[in-house]
Design a protein around this motif. Structure first.
Motif, PDB file in Angstrom:
ATOM      1  N   THR A 225      -0.864 -10.744   9.878  1.00  0.00           N
ATOM      2  CA  THR A 225       0.219  -9.347  10.345  1.00  0.00           C
ATOM      3  C   THR A 225      -0.672  -9.562  11.793  1.00  0.00           C
ATOM      4  N   PRO A 226      -0.441  -9.371  12.993  1.00  0.00           N
ATOM      5  CA  PRO A 226      -0.824  -9.451  14.537  1.00  0.00           C
ATOM      6  C   PRO A 226      -1.668  -8.051  14.980  1.00  0.00           C
TER       7      PRO A 226
ATOM      8  N   ASP B 165       0.134  -0.623  13.268  1.00  0.00           N
ATOM      9  CA  ASP B 165      -0.727  -0.809  12.530  1.00  0.00           C
ATOM     10  C   ASP B 165      -1.235  -1.834  11.442  1.00  0.00           C
ATOM     11  N   ALA B 166      -1.325  -3.173  11.792  1.00  0.00           N
ATOM     12  CA  ALA B 166      -1.658  -4.476  10.744  1.00  0.00           C
ATOM     13  C   ALA B 166      -2.535  -3.753   9.350  1.00  0.00           C
TER      14      ALA B 166
ATOM     15  N   LYS C 149      -1.439 -11.519  -0.075  1.00  0.00           N
ATOM     16  CA  LYS C 149      -3.163 -11.241   0.687  1.00  0.00           C
ATOM     17  C   LYS C 149      -2.675 -11.170   1.833  1.00  0.00           C
ATOM     18  N   PHE C 150      -3.281 -10.380   2.212  1.00  0.00           N
ATOM     19  CA  PHE C 150      -3.111 -10.346   3.652  1.00  0.00           C
ATOM     20  C   PHE C 150      -3.944  -9.749   4.819  1.00  0.00           C
ATOM     21  N   LEU C 151      -3.667 -10.953   5.289  1.00  0.00           N
ATOM     22  CA  LEU C 151      -5.061 -11.499   6.695  1.00  0.00           C
ATOM     23  C   LEU C 151      -4.715 -10.495   7.914  1.00  0.00           C
ATOM     24  N   VAL C 152      -5.013  -9.163   7.686  1.00  0.00           N
ATOM     25  CA  VAL C 152      -5.401  -8.292   8.263  1.00  0.00           C
ATOM     26  C   VAL C 152      -5.600  -8.724  10.233  1.00  0.00           C
TER      27      VAL C 152
ATOM     28  N   SER D 191      -6.317  -3.170  -3.094  1.00  0.00           N
ATOM     29  CA  SER D 191      -5.183  -4.434  -3.562  1.00  0.00           C
ATOM     30  C   SER D 191      -5.550  -5.321  -4.222  1.00  0.00           C
ATOM     31  N   GLY D 192      -6.412  -4.940  -5.197  1.00  0.00           N
ATOM     32  CA  GLY D 192      -7.651  -5.895  -5.793  1.00  0.00           C
ATOM     33  C   GLY D 192      -7.948  -7.218  -5.282  1.00  0.00           C
ATOM     34  N   GLY D 193      -8.877  -7.239  -4.087  1.00  0.00           N
ATOM     35  CA  GLY D 193      -9.330  -7.844  -3.659  1.00  0.00           C
ATOM     36  C   GLY D 193      -8.036  -8.840  -2.809  1.00  0.00           C
ATOM     37  N   ARG D 194      -7.485  -8.302  -2.258  1.00  0.00           N
ATOM     38  CA  ARG D 194      -6.430  -9.272  -1.361  1.00  0.00           C
ATOM     39  C   ARG D 194      -6.490  -9.327   0.152  1.00  0.00           C
ATOM     40  N   LEU D 195      -7.155  -8.779   0.602  1.00  0.00           N
ATOM     41  CA  LEU D 195      -7.871  -8.725   2.238  1.00  0.00           C
ATOM     42  C   LEU D 195      -8.402  -9.895   2.020  1.00  0.00           C
ATOM     43  N   LEU D 196      -7.910 -10.414   3.632  1.00  0.00           N
ATOM     44  CA  LEU D 196      -8.321 -11.117   4.494  1.00  0.00           C
ATOM     45  C   LEU D 196      -8.206 -10.676   5.842  1.00  0.00           C
TER      46      LEU D 196
END
Length: 381
Positions: free
Chosen positions: A67-68, A75-76, A91-94, A117-122
């Motif tokens: 997300t940009p 907002d990301a 996963k989400f690349l914020v 999120s169960g560890g799904r953030l980048l």
């Protein structure tokens, strides 16, 4: 390493015919509608629509979605936090800018995100290349100062995830006895930039250096420079590339689609966009603009690499165009250079996710380039 495939969430809106939607340089100009075709139909970045894209990307086997960040998009953090509730594995690349929040708050946000999120953030750390855009957020540092601050920010962020209290005082940031209780795993940090300052920050703090889609020879030079600098500070990092994609069963169909995207552009629209891009302070943007120079007659700048997107869209401006096999060939070529992460997008993002996911991904899997080797069909079934 295997190829990691990621998609993109158009939090500025989406379109079937106007690829200036999502233009970071347009956002800097302060004129959101400048350069956009009046005939274009836009899709609002609602949770329902972004959820469609996210669920489809997950089903099609994409690992994450970028997300940009900027004043022209949703907002990301909030958008993707909502989407974690309608997805299971994606996963989400914020993307976010260090200048608009403290490293302690960012660490808290990232830790909370990891837990819910169960560890799904980048994390995609964006220093910010344009003074005008930064001033919208109350940030008046120069470009060099922003990079120095980014280094301080990442130093504190990484230290907080180690679990001990952190006291730090730099030229731009300070914290005293900052703590992150019971920290989860630190999300992978993606970072991009073409200037020497950006290369230095990436080498010291990034897990993945992300470049825009330049021809292979230029990408190879970037990788070598970052790798050398990382070795000097005793680190090894991975590499990724940000590209659009137009993939079809045959190359003729793919290039016809590229031509259709150009049909809605007139010389005035291109000229306005090029004036904005040429005035940009970002070294990466200058490199993107130089690939086509505003011309429409020489847009295939390397085999299957098309610079037409960059005529009206700032930021990532190149696309892989061709048959599913040809696009897979180009991904394999970039992978051989050392690129593992491919952050892809297309107009519109929902439909193009299926063109790529059902067309190119099985080819990559059959070649053994994907870690699990699974076909797209097995993921969807």
């Amino acid at each position: 390493m295997s190829v990691h495939l990621h998609w993109f969430l158009p939090t500025t809106g989406d379109s079937r015919s106007d690829f200036s939607v999502g233009d970071a340089v347009t956002a800097v100009s302060g004129t959101r509608e400048v350069g956009r075709s009046p005939r274009a139909s836009r899709r609002a970045p609602t949770v329902d629509y972004l959820g469609q894209i996210a669920r489809s990307a997950e089903q099609l086997g994409f690992e994450a979605a970028l997300t940009p960040t900027g004043s022209d998009c949703e907002d990301a953090w909030i958008s993707t936090a909502a989407l974690t509730q309608v997805t299971e594995r994606l996963k989400f690349l914020v993307a976010f800018r260090p200048g608009v929040l403290s490293p302690t708050l960012a660490a808290q946000m990232a830790a909370t995100y990891q837990r819910i999120s169960g560890g799904r953030l980048l994390l995609n750390v964006v220093t910010g290349g344009e003074d005008a855009e930064q001033r919208r957020f109350g940030d008046d540092l120069s470009k060099d100062e922003r990079y120095a601050r980014t280094g301080e920010f990442l130093h504190v962020l990484r230290a907080l995830f180690e679990g001990a209290p952190v006291t730090y005082r730099g030229d731009h940031l300070w914290v005293e006895d900052a703590v992150l209780p019971d920290p989860p795993a630190l999300p992978e940090i993606f970072f991009g930039g073409s200037s020497p300052a950006a290369v230095d920050i990436a080498a010291k703090y990034a897990d993945v250096y992300l470049t825009w889609g330049e021809p292979p020879a230029q990408v190879a030079e970037k990788i070598a420079a970052v790798r050398r600098r990382a070795a000097q500070v005793g680190r090894e990092i991975h590499f990724g590339i940000r590209l659009h994609v137009i993939s079809r069963p045959t190359s003729q169909e793919a290039w016809q689609q590229a031509d259709r995207l150009l049909e809605g552009l007139d010389p005035e629209q291109i000229a306005k966009a090029q004036a904005r891009q040429q005035a940009a302070q970002s070294e990466g943007q200058r490199r993107m603009t130089a690939l086509h120079g505003g011309r429409t007659d020489k847009l295939e700048i390397a085999p299957n690499l098309w610079a037409g997107i960059g005529l009206v869209r700032g930021g990532a401006g190149t696309a892989l165009v061709g048959s599913h096999e040809k696009v897979a060939d180009r991904i394999a070529e970039y992978h051989e250079l050392g690129l593992d992460h491919f952050v892809l997008s297309g107009y519109p993002h929902l439909e193009e996710a299926y063109h790529f996911g059902e067309g190119v991904r099985p080819v990559l899997a059959a070649r053994g380039l994907l870690g699990d080797g699974a076909s797209t069909q097995s993921r969807v079934a």
